[in-house]
Design a protein around this motif. Structure first.
Motif, PDB file in Angstrom:
ATOM      1  N   PHE A  47       3.845  10.553  11.623  1.00 15.72           N
ATOM      2  CA  PHE A  47       2.543  11.230  11.647  1.00 15.72           C
ATOM      3  C   PHE A  47       1.428  10.240  11.987  1.00 15.72           C
ATOM      4  CE2 PHE A  47      -1.384  12.458   9.434  1.00 15.72           C
ATOM      5  CZ  PHE A  47      -1.607  13.710   9.978  1.00 15.72           C
ATOM      6  N   HIS A  48       1.403   9.137  11.252  1.00 12.21           N
ATOM      7  CA  HIS A  48       0.332   8.158  11.464  1.00 12.21           C
ATOM      8  C   HIS A  48       0.474   7.458  12.815  1.00 12.21           C
ATOM      9  CE1 HIS A  48      -1.703   8.446   7.617  1.00 12.21           C
ATOM     10  NE2 HIS A  48      -0.519   8.526   7.036  1.00 12.21           N
ATOM     11  N   GLU A  49       1.706   7.123  13.201  1.00  9.83           N
ATOM     12  CA  GLU A  49       1.895   6.424  14.462  1.00  9.83           C
ATOM     13  C   GLU A  49       1.500   7.287  15.654  1.00  9.83           C
ATOM     14  OE1 GLU A  49       5.898   4.987  14.400  1.00  9.83           O
ATOM     15  OE2 GLU A  49       5.451   3.399  12.942  1.00  9.83           O
ATOM     16  N   LEU A  50       1.763   8.582  15.558  1.00 10.19           N
ATOM     17  CA  LEU A  50       1.350   9.497  16.623  1.00 10.19           C
ATOM     18  C   LEU A  50      -0.169   9.478  16.805  1.00 10.19           C
ATOM     19  CD1 LEU A  50       3.539  12.696  16.060  1.00 10.19           C
ATOM     20  CD2 LEU A  50       3.352  11.406  18.197  1.00 10.19           C
ATOM     21  N   LEU A  51      -0.892   9.496  15.694  1.00 10.34           N
ATOM     22  CA  LEU A  51      -2.347   9.574  15.766  1.00 10.34           C
ATOM     23  C   LEU A  51      -2.993   8.247  16.134  1.00 10.34           C
ATOM     24  CD1 LEU A  51      -3.153  11.902  12.719  1.00 10.34           C
ATOM     25  CD2 LEU A  51      -2.913  12.503  15.137  1.00 10.34           C
ATOM     26  N   VAL A 107      -7.306  -0.833   6.122  1.00 20.21           N
ATOM     27  CA  VAL A 107      -8.519  -0.028   6.297  1.00 20.21           C
ATOM     28  C   VAL A 107      -9.216  -0.391   7.610  1.00 20.21           C
ATOM     29  CG1 VAL A 107     -10.885   0.275   5.457  1.00 20.21           C
ATOM     30  CG2 VAL A 107      -8.961   0.545   3.881  1.00 20.21           C
ATOM     31  N   LEU A 108      -9.350  -1.692   7.864  1.00 18.58           N
ATOM     32  CA  LEU A 108     -10.010  -2.145   9.086  1.00 18.58           C
ATOM     33  C   LEU A 108      -9.224  -1.737  10.337  1.00 18.58           C
ATOM     34  CD1 LEU A 108     -11.110  -5.746   8.032  1.00 18.58           C
ATOM     35  CD2 LEU A 108     -12.599  -3.759   8.339  1.00 18.58           C
ATOM     36  N   LEU A 109      -7.922  -2.033  10.316  1.00 17.85           N
ATOM     37  CA  LEU A 109      -7.101  -1.802  11.502  1.00 17.85           C
ATOM     38  C   LEU A 109      -6.838  -0.319  11.756  1.00 17.85           C
ATOM     39  CD1 LEU A 109      -4.514  -4.700  11.072  1.00 17.85           C
ATOM     40  CD2 LEU A 109      -6.314  -4.555  12.782  1.00 17.85           C
ATOM     41  N   GLU A 110      -6.465   0.421  10.704  1.00 17.67           N
ATOM     42  CA  GLU A 110      -6.128   1.834  10.887  1.00 17.67           C
ATOM     43  C   GLU A 110      -7.375   2.684  11.090  1.00 17.67           C
ATOM     44  OE1 GLU A 110      -3.016   3.312   8.225  1.00 17.67           O
ATOM     45  OE2 GLU A 110      -2.389   1.237   7.890  1.00 17.67           O
ATOM     46  N   GLY A 111      -8.454   2.323  10.394  1.00 18.09           N
ATOM     47  CA  GLY A 111      -9.706   3.052  10.601  1.00 18.09           C
ATOM     48  C   GLY A 111     -10.191   2.903  12.029  1.00 18.09           C
ATOM     49  N   ASP A 112     -10.123   1.670  12.545  1.00 15.61           N
ATOM     50  CA  ASP A 112     -10.542   1.421  13.929  1.00 15.61           C
ATOM     51  C   ASP A 112      -9.592   2.082  14.917  1.00 15.61           C
ATOM     52  OD1 ASP A 112     -12.106  -0.247  16.001  1.00 15.61           O
ATOM     53  OD2 ASP A 112     -10.031  -0.843  16.363  1.00 15.61           O
ATOM     54  N   THR A 122     -11.665   9.960   6.783  1.00  9.46           N
ATOM     55  CA  THR A 122     -10.557  10.585   6.052  1.00  9.46           C
ATOM     56  C   THR A 122      -9.345   9.650   5.990  1.00  9.46           C
ATOM     57  OG1 THR A 122      -9.991  11.747   8.115  1.00  9.46           O
ATOM     58  CG2 THR A 122     -11.222  12.986   6.453  1.00  9.46           C
ATOM     59  N   THR A 123      -9.149   8.841   7.026  1.00  9.91           N
ATOM     60  CA  THR A 123      -8.063   7.856   7.018  1.00  9.91           C
ATOM     61  C   THR A 123      -8.317   6.790   5.965  1.00  9.91           C
ATOM     62  OG1 THR A 123      -7.525   8.210   9.356  1.00  9.91           O
ATOM     63  CG2 THR A 123      -6.858   6.101   8.383  1.00  9.91           C
ATOM     64  N   VAL A 124      -9.555   6.320   5.883  1.00  7.03           N
ATOM     65  CA  VAL A 124      -9.924   5.306   4.883  1.00  7.03           C
ATOM     66  C   VAL A 124      -9.749   5.871   3.474  1.00  7.03           C
ATOM     67  CG1 VAL A 124     -11.868   4.014   3.923  1.00  7.03           C
ATOM     68  CG2 VAL A 124     -11.478   4.016   6.389  1.00  7.03           C
ATOM     69  N   ALA A 125     -10.135   7.123   3.263  1.00  4.47           N
ATOM     70  CA  ALA A 125      -9.974   7.758   1.950  1.00  4.47           C
ATOM     71  C   ALA A 125      -8.485   7.894   1.603  1.00  4.47           C
ATOM     72  CB  ALA A 125     -10.646   9.125   1.942  1.00  4.47           C
TER      73      ALA A 125
END
Length: 228
Positions: free
Chosen positions: A131-135, A86-91, A194-197
Protein backbone atom coordinates in the motif's frame (compact mmCIF):
# COMPACT_ATOMS: atom_id res chain seq x y z
CA UNK A 1 33.47 -12.09 -10.46
CA UNK A 2 32.12 -9.15 -8.48
CA UNK A 3 28.57 -10.12 -9.46
CA UNK A 4 29.18 -13.59 -7.99
CA UNK A 5 30.36 -12.11 -4.68
CA UNK A 6 27.47 -9.68 -4.55
CA UNK A 7 24.97 -12.48 -5.29
CA UNK A 8 26.41 -14.72 -2.57
CA UNK A 9 26.58 -11.83 -0.11
CA UNK A 10 22.94 -10.95 -0.82
CA UNK A 11 21.87 -14.55 -0.19
CA UNK A 12 23.76 -14.66 3.11
CA UNK A 13 22.37 -11.27 4.15
CA UNK A 14 18.85 -12.49 3.35
CA UNK A 15 19.29 -15.59 5.52
CA UNK A 16 20.79 -13.66 8.45
CA UNK A 17 18.10 -11.00 8.16
CA UNK A 18 15.44 -13.70 8.48
CA UNK A 19 17.19 -15.21 11.51
CA UNK A 20 17.27 -11.81 13.17
CA UNK A 21 13.58 -11.23 12.38
CA UNK A 22 12.48 -14.51 13.95
CA UNK A 23 14.64 -14.02 17.02
CA UNK A 24 16.87 -16.99 16.22
CA UNK A 25 19.63 -14.40 16.38
CA UNK A 26 18.60 -12.20 19.29
CA UNK A 27 19.77 -8.77 20.37
CA UNK A 28 23.47 -8.85 21.21
CA UNK A 29 24.07 -12.21 19.53
CA UNK A 30 27.64 -12.52 18.24
CA UNK A 31 28.08 -13.21 14.53
CA UNK A 32 31.33 -15.17 14.42
CA UNK A 33 32.83 -15.13 10.93
CA UNK A 34 34.42 -18.58 11.19
CA UNK A 35 31.17 -20.20 12.31
CA UNK A 36 29.10 -18.40 9.69
CA UNK A 37 31.58 -19.22 6.93
CA UNK A 38 31.21 -22.91 7.83
CA UNK A 39 27.43 -22.63 8.08
CA UNK A 40 27.08 -21.10 4.60
CA UNK A 41 30.07 -22.94 3.08
CA UNK A 42 31.61 -19.72 1.80
CA UNK A 43 34.84 -17.80 2.15
CA UNK A 44 34.97 -14.80 4.47
CA UNK A 45 34.88 -12.28 1.61
CA UNK A 46 31.16 -12.58 0.71
CA UNK A 47 30.38 -13.11 4.41
CA UNK A 48 31.97 -9.80 5.34
CA UNK A 49 30.13 -8.17 2.45
CA UNK A 50 26.84 -9.54 3.85
CA UNK A 51 27.60 -8.24 7.34
CA UNK A 52 28.42 -4.83 5.91
CA UNK A 53 25.05 -4.79 4.16
CA UNK A 54 23.30 -5.60 7.45
CA UNK A 55 25.35 -2.94 9.22
CA UNK A 56 24.21 -0.36 6.64
CA UNK A 57 20.62 -1.39 7.37
CA UNK A 58 21.14 -0.90 11.10
CA UNK A 59 20.65 -4.58 11.92
CA UNK A 60 24.15 -5.35 13.16
CA UNK A 61 27.11 -3.50 14.60
CA UNK A 62 30.68 -4.32 13.56
CA UNK A 63 33.50 -3.67 16.02
CA UNK A 64 37.17 -3.71 14.98
CA UNK A 65 38.93 -6.82 16.30
CA UNK A 66 35.71 -7.96 18.02
CA UNK A 67 33.47 -8.94 15.14
CA UNK A 68 29.78 -8.28 14.60
CA UNK A 69 26.78 -8.45 16.92
CA UNK A 70 23.04 -8.12 16.36
CA UNK A 71 22.06 -4.59 17.24
CA UNK A 72 19.36 -3.99 19.85
CA UNK A 73 16.63 -1.47 19.05
CA UNK A 74 16.50 1.30 21.67
CA UNK A 75 14.04 4.11 22.29
CA UNK A 76 16.66 6.51 20.93
CA UNK A 77 16.79 4.40 17.74
CA UNK A 78 13.00 4.50 17.45
CA UNK A 79 13.04 8.30 17.77
CA UNK A 80 15.72 8.61 15.09
CA UNK A 81 14.08 6.08 12.74
CA UNK A 82 10.65 7.68 12.89
CA UNK A 83 12.09 11.18 12.69
CA UNK A 84 13.70 10.21 9.39
CA UNK A 85 10.63 8.31 8.21
CA UNK A 86 8.46 11.37 8.77
CA UNK A 87 10.82 13.48 6.65
CA UNK A 88 11.32 10.94 3.88
CA UNK A 89 7.81 9.48 3.64
CA UNK A 90 6.07 12.81 4.11
CA UNK A 91 8.14 14.30 1.30
CA UNK A 92 7.75 11.22 -0.91
CA UNK A 93 3.97 11.23 -0.83
CA UNK A 94 3.80 15.03 -1.13
CA UNK A 95 5.67 14.84 -4.44
CA UNK A 96 4.07 11.56 -5.52
CA UNK A 97 0.52 12.94 -5.36
CA UNK A 98 1.37 15.40 -8.12
CA UNK A 99 2.47 12.54 -10.41
CA UNK A 100 0.02 9.83 -9.39
CA UNK A 101 -2.08 8.29 -12.18
CA UNK A 102 -5.48 6.64 -11.93
CA UNK A 103 -4.04 3.14 -12.24
CA UNK A 104 -1.94 3.67 -9.10
CA UNK A 105 -4.96 4.93 -7.19
CA UNK A 106 -7.09 1.97 -8.30
CA UNK A 107 -4.37 -0.50 -7.27
CA UNK A 108 -3.92 1.25 -3.90
CA UNK A 109 -7.67 1.11 -3.32
CA UNK A 110 -7.69 -2.63 -4.06
CA UNK A 111 -4.74 -3.28 -1.73
CA UNK A 112 -6.47 -1.20 0.95
CA UNK A 113 -9.59 -3.38 0.71
CA UNK A 114 -7.59 -6.61 0.71
CA UNK A 115 -5.65 -5.46 3.77
CA UNK A 116 -8.92 -4.96 5.63
CA UNK A 117 -9.82 -8.59 4.92
CA UNK A 118 -6.40 -10.17 5.56
CA UNK A 119 -6.38 -12.63 8.45
CA UNK A 120 -2.70 -13.49 8.88
CA UNK A 121 0.13 -11.27 10.07
CA UNK A 122 2.24 -12.29 7.09
CA UNK A 123 -0.42 -11.20 4.59
CA UNK A 124 -1.18 -8.02 6.51
CA UNK A 125 2.50 -7.10 6.51
CA UNK A 126 2.83 -7.79 2.79
CA UNK A 127 -0.22 -5.71 1.90
CA UNK A 128 0.71 -2.89 4.26
CA UNK A 129 4.11 -2.55 2.59
CA UNK A 130 2.54 -2.72 -0.87
CA UNK A 131 0.00 0.00 0.00
CA UNK A 132 2.65 2.49 1.05
CA UNK A 133 5.10 1.59 -1.71
CA UNK A 134 2.42 2.09 -4.35
CA UNK A 135 1.68 5.59 -3.09
CA UNK A 136 5.32 6.62 -2.64
CA UNK A 137 6.67 5.22 -5.93
CA UNK A 138 5.53 8.11 -8.17
CA UNK A 139 7.87 10.47 -6.30
CA UNK A 140 10.51 9.08 -8.66
CA UNK A 141 13.47 9.17 -6.26
CA UNK A 142 14.93 5.65 -6.14
CA UNK A 143 17.43 6.45 -3.39
CA UNK A 144 14.73 7.96 -1.21
CA UNK A 145 12.49 4.92 -1.68
CA UNK A 146 15.39 2.60 -0.83
CA UNK A 147 16.08 4.57 2.36
CA UNK A 148 12.41 4.33 3.32
CA UNK A 149 12.43 0.55 2.87
CA UNK A 150 15.59 0.17 4.95
CA UNK A 151 14.25 2.31 7.80
CA UNK A 152 10.99 0.37 7.83
CA UNK A 153 12.98 -2.87 7.85
CA UNK A 154 14.76 -1.85 11.05
CA UNK A 155 11.39 -1.93 12.81
CA UNK A 156 9.83 -4.85 10.95
CA UNK A 157 12.77 -7.12 11.77
CA UNK A 158 11.21 -7.72 15.19
CA UNK A 159 8.37 -10.18 14.57
CA UNK A 160 6.92 -9.49 18.00
CA UNK A 161 6.95 -5.75 17.35
CA UNK A 162 5.60 -6.13 13.83
CA UNK A 163 2.79 -8.42 15.03
CA UNK A 164 1.81 -5.82 17.64
CA UNK A 165 1.66 -3.16 14.96
CA UNK A 166 -0.39 -5.37 12.65
CA UNK A 167 -2.81 -6.17 15.46
CA UNK A 168 -3.88 -2.53 15.12
CA UNK A 169 -4.66 -2.97 11.41
CA UNK A 170 -8.35 -1.95 11.86
CA UNK A 171 -7.29 1.40 13.35
CA UNK A 172 -4.58 1.83 10.77
CA UNK A 173 -7.11 1.15 8.04
CA UNK A 174 -8.90 4.39 8.97
CA UNK A 175 -5.59 6.22 8.65
CA UNK A 176 -4.84 4.49 5.35
CA UNK A 177 -8.29 5.55 4.14
CA UNK A 178 -7.54 9.18 5.02
CA UNK A 179 -4.21 9.02 3.16
CA UNK A 180 -5.88 7.47 0.12
CA UNK A 181 -8.68 10.06 0.15
CA UNK A 182 -6.16 12.92 0.14
CA UNK A 183 -4.33 11.29 -2.79
CA UNK A 184 -7.58 10.96 -4.77
CA UNK A 185 -8.31 14.64 -4.15
CA UNK A 186 -4.76 15.47 -5.32
CA UNK A 187 -4.28 17.15 -1.95
CA UNK A 188 -0.50 16.90 -1.51
CA UNK A 189 -0.46 18.75 1.81
CA UNK A 190 -3.29 16.60 3.15
CA UNK A 191 -1.56 13.40 2.02
CA UNK A 192 1.61 14.45 3.80
CA UNK A 193 -0.26 15.42 6.98
CA UNK A 194 -2.20 12.14 7.15
CA UNK A 195 0.97 10.14 6.45
CA UNK A 196 2.81 11.94 9.26
CA UNK A 197 -0.11 11.29 11.63
CA UNK A 198 -0.08 7.61 10.62
CA UNK A 199 3.63 7.34 11.38
CA UNK A 200 3.09 9.05 14.75
CA UNK A 201 0.51 6.38 15.66
CA UNK A 202 2.92 3.60 14.70
CA UNK A 203 5.76 5.23 16.63
CA UNK A 204 3.74 5.28 19.87
CA UNK A 205 3.06 1.55 19.55
CA UNK A 206 6.70 0.77 18.75
CA UNK A 207 7.92 2.81 21.72
CA UNK A 208 5.62 0.86 24.03
CA UNK A 209 6.84 -2.51 22.76
CA UNK A 210 10.52 -1.51 22.86
CA UNK A 211 10.10 -0.25 26.44
CA UNK A 212 8.59 -3.57 27.49
CA UNK A 213 11.33 -5.50 25.69
CA UNK A 214 13.99 -3.44 27.45
CA UNK A 215 12.31 -3.96 30.84
CA UNK A 216 12.21 -7.72 30.27
CA UNK A 217 15.90 -7.69 29.29
CA UNK A 218 16.76 -5.71 32.43
CA UNK A 219 14.78 -8.12 34.61
CA UNK A 220 16.49 -11.14 33.02
CA UNK A 221 19.90 -9.51 33.48
CA UNK A 222 19.09 -8.81 37.14
CA UNK A 223 18.02 -12.42 37.66
CA UNK A 224 21.29 -13.69 36.18
CA UNK A 225 23.33 -11.38 38.41
CA UNK A 226 21.49 -12.57 41.50
CA UNK A 227 22.14 -16.21 40.59
CA UNK A 228 25.83 -15.46 40.34
Amino acid sequence: MQTKIDSTADAIALSLRASIATGELGDGARLVERELAERFSVSRIPLREALQKLEAEGLVEIYPNRGAVVRALTLADVDEIYGLRVLLEGDAIFRAVKRMNEETLVRAELVHRLLGKATTAEKQGELNREFHELLYAPCGNARQLKAIRELRGQVERYERLQNTLLADTPAFQHEHGAILKACKLRDARGARATTVAHLASAKRIVEGVVSRMQNETDIQAGTVRRRK
